[in-house]
Design a protein around this motif. Structure first.
Motif, PDB file in Angstrom:
ATOM      1  N   GLU A  46       0.833  -1.195   0.000  1.00 63.06           N
ATOM      2  CA  GLU A  46       0.000   0.000   0.000  1.00 63.06           C
ATOM      3  C   GLU A  46       0.871   1.251   0.000  1.00 63.06           C
ATOM      4  O   GLU A  46       1.904   1.299   0.664  1.00 63.06           O
ATOM      5  CB  GLU A  46      -0.912   0.001   1.231  1.00 63.06           C
ATOM      6  CG  GLU A  46      -1.901  -1.140   1.234  1.00 63.06           C
ATOM      7  CD  GLU A  46      -2.717  -1.210   2.515  1.00 63.06           C
ATOM      8  OE1 GLU A  46      -2.536  -0.335   3.394  1.00 63.06           O
ATOM      9  OE2 GLU A  46      -3.530  -2.138   2.633  1.00 63.06           O
ATOM     10  N   LYS A  47       0.418   2.254  -0.738  1.00 61.54           N
ATOM     11  CA  LYS A  47       1.170   3.500  -0.835  1.00 61.54           C
ATOM     12  C   LYS A  47       1.088   4.270   0.485  1.00 61.54           C
ATOM     13  O   LYS A  47       0.000   4.465   1.023  1.00 61.54           O
ATOM     14  CB  LYS A  47       0.628   4.351  -1.986  1.00 61.54           C
ATOM     15  CG  LYS A  47       1.408   5.625  -2.208  1.00 61.54           C
ATOM     16  CD  LYS A  47       0.840   6.412  -3.382  1.00 61.54           C
ATOM     17  CE  LYS A  47       1.580   7.728  -3.526  1.00 61.54           C
ATOM     18  NZ  LYS A  47       1.042   8.534  -4.617  1.00 61.54           N
ATOM     19  N   GLN A  48       2.227   4.708   0.972  1.00 59.47           N
ATOM     20  CA  GLN A  48       2.314   5.514   2.179  1.00 59.47           C
ATOM     21  C   GLN A  48       3.021   6.825   1.836  1.00 59.47           C
ATOM     22  O   GLN A  48       3.869   6.863   0.947  1.00 59.47           O
ATOM     23  CB  GLN A  48       3.116   4.786   3.268  1.00 59.47           C
ATOM     24  CG  GLN A  48       2.538   3.455   3.682  1.00 59.47           C
ATOM     25  CD  GLN A  48       1.208   3.607   4.402  1.00 59.47           C
ATOM     26  OE1 GLN A  48       1.011   4.541   5.178  1.00 59.47           O
ATOM     27  NE2 GLN A  48       0.292   2.693   4.134  1.00 59.47           N
ATOM     28  N   THR A  49       2.683   7.878   2.541  1.00 58.37           N
ATOM     29  CA  THR A  49       3.324   9.172   2.335  1.00 58.37           C
ATOM     30  C   THR A  49       3.890   9.656   3.659  1.00 58.37           C
ATOM     31  O   THR A  49       3.200   9.671   4.673  1.00 58.37           O
ATOM     32  CB  THR A  49       2.327  10.209   1.790  1.00 58.37           C
ATOM     33  OG1 THR A  49       1.789   9.725   0.562  1.00 58.37           O
ATOM     34  CG2 THR A  49       3.002  11.544   1.537  1.00 58.37           C
ATOM     35  N   ASP A  50       5.161  10.039   3.621  1.00 62.21           N
ATOM     36  CA  ASP A  50       5.839  10.586   4.797  1.00 62.21           C
ATOM     37  C   ASP A  50       6.090  12.068   4.530  1.00 62.21           C
ATOM     38  O   ASP A  50       6.725  12.425   3.537  1.00 62.21           O
ATOM     39  CB  ASP A  50       7.159   9.838   5.018  1.00 62.21           C
ATOM     40  CG  ASP A  50       7.865  10.264   6.284  1.00 62.21           C
ATOM     41  OD1 ASP A  50       7.187  10.729   7.220  1.00 62.21           O
ATOM     42  OD2 ASP A  50       9.112  10.151   6.331  1.00 62.21           O
ATOM     43  N   THR A  51       5.570  12.933   5.408  1.00 62.53           N
ATOM     44  CA  THR A  51       5.722  14.380   5.254  1.00 62.53           C
ATOM     45  C   THR A  51       6.758  14.900   6.230  1.00 62.53           C
ATOM     46  O   THR A  51       6.706  14.587   7.416  1.00 62.53           O
ATOM     47  CB  THR A  51       4.386  15.102   5.485  1.00 62.53           C
ATOM     48  OG1 THR A  51       3.420  14.590   4.565  1.00 62.53           O
ATOM     49  CG2 THR A  51       4.523  16.597   5.293  1.00 62.53           C
ATOM     50  N   ASN A  52       7.711  15.674   5.726  1.00 64.20           N
ATOM     51  CA  ASN A  52       8.703  16.344   6.565  1.00 64.20           C
ATOM     52  C   ASN A  52       8.495  17.845   6.459  1.00 64.20           C
ATOM     53  O   ASN A  52       8.178  18.372   5.389  1.00 64.20           O
ATOM     54  CB  ASN A  52      10.126  15.993   6.105  1.00 64.20           C
ATOM     55  CG  ASN A  52      10.492  14.582   6.469  1.00 64.20           C
ATOM     56  OD1 ASN A  52      10.655  14.253   7.623  1.00 64.20           O
ATOM     57  ND2 ASN A  52      10.589  13.730   5.459  1.00 64.20           N
ATOM     58  N   TRP A  53       8.696  18.541   7.589  1.00 66.67           N
ATOM     59  CA  TRP A  53       8.508  19.982   7.642  1.00 66.67           C
ATOM     60  C   TRP A  53       9.853  20.665   7.805  1.00 66.67           C
ATOM     61  O   TRP A  53      10.679  20.226   8.601  1.00 66.67           O
ATOM     62  CB  TRP A  53       7.579  20.371   8.786  1.00 66.67           C
ATOM     63  CG  TRP A  53       6.173  19.960   8.524  1.00 66.67           C
ATOM     64  CD1 TRP A  53       5.567  18.796   8.883  1.00 66.67           C
ATOM     65  CD2 TRP A  53       5.198  20.705   7.800  1.00 66.67           C
ATOM     66  NE1 TRP A  53       4.276  18.772   8.434  1.00 66.67           N
ATOM     67  CE2 TRP A  53       4.015  19.933   7.767  1.00 66.67           C
ATOM     68  CE3 TRP A  53       5.207  21.953   7.183  1.00 66.67           C
ATOM     69  CZ2 TRP A  53       2.858  20.380   7.139  1.00 66.67           C
ATOM     70  CZ3 TRP A  53       4.054  22.392   6.555  1.00 66.67           C
ATOM     71  CH2 TRP A  53       2.891  21.614   6.541  1.00 66.67           C
ATOM     72  N   HIS A  54      10.052  21.738   7.052  1.00 63.05           N
ATOM     73  CA  HIS A  54      11.292  22.502   7.082  1.00 63.05           C
ATOM     74  C   HIS A  54      10.937  23.973   7.280  1.00 63.05           C
ATOM     75  O   HIS A  54       9.978  24.463   6.676  1.00 63.05           O
ATOM     76  CB  HIS A  54      12.051  22.365   5.757  1.00 63.05           C
ATOM     77  CG  HIS A  54      12.125  20.954   5.268  1.00 63.05           C
ATOM     78  ND1 HIS A  54      13.106  20.071   5.671  1.00 63.05           N
ATOM     79  CD2 HIS A  54      11.319  20.254   4.438  1.00 63.05           C
ATOM     80  CE1 HIS A  54      12.907  18.903   5.082  1.00 63.05           C
ATOM     81  NE2 HIS A  54      11.826  18.988   4.334  1.00 63.05           N
ATOM     82  N   THR A  55      11.709  24.676   8.095  1.00 65.91           N
ATOM     83  CA  THR A  55      11.529  26.115   8.242  1.00 65.91           C
ATOM     84  C   THR A  55      12.452  26.795   7.239  1.00 65.91           C
ATOM     85  O   THR A  55      13.652  26.556   7.229  1.00 65.91           O
ATOM     86  CB  THR A  55      11.870  26.574   9.669  1.00 65.91           C
ATOM     87  OG1 THR A  55      11.016  25.885  10.586  1.00 65.91           O
ATOM     88  CG2 THR A  55      11.681  28.069   9.816  1.00 65.91           C
TER      89      THR A  55
END
Length: 111
Positions: A46-55
């Motif tokens: 199954e497709k998974q999405t990992d989100t990373n946040w950058h300032t």
């Protein structure tokens, strides 16, 4: 080889409206969160999405471009470098942050 030292390239979406500050010197500084997504398939396929946040922090002309064109949700490319700094928070504790200092912005997607 020296051109790739401390070099960051990101493509992502602006997470919230940029905060633009006009300094006494007349220079502008813009700050905003940038979300980058990485997709992969888990063990079940199954497709998974990992989100990373950058300032992201931008100065001068780059900050002016961000102020005019980089609205929340807009997809942009950022080229810059990592910068770490420390500060003392209101509670008296030392805080450490790492930010992307943008040298160039690439506006992507549709108008």
């Amino acid at each position: 080889m020296s051109t790739i030292r401390n070099h960051v390239q990101l493509i992502g979406n602006v997470g919230q409206e940029p905060t633009v500050t006009n300094l006494e010197s007349g220079k502008k500084v813009a700050r905003f969160p940038l979300a980058t997504n990485e997709s992969y398939k888990d063990n079940k396929g199954e497709k998974q999405t990992d989100t990373n946040w950058h300032t992201v922090v931008a100065w001068g002309k780059t900050a002016e471009i961000i102020e005019k064109y980089a609205d929340k949700g807009k997809e942009i490319g950022v080229v810059g470098k990592l910068k770490s700094r420390t500060f003392t928070a209101n509670d008296g504790n030392q805080r450490y942050v790492t930010e992307v200092v943008a040298d160039e912005i690439l506006l992507m997607g549709t108008k």
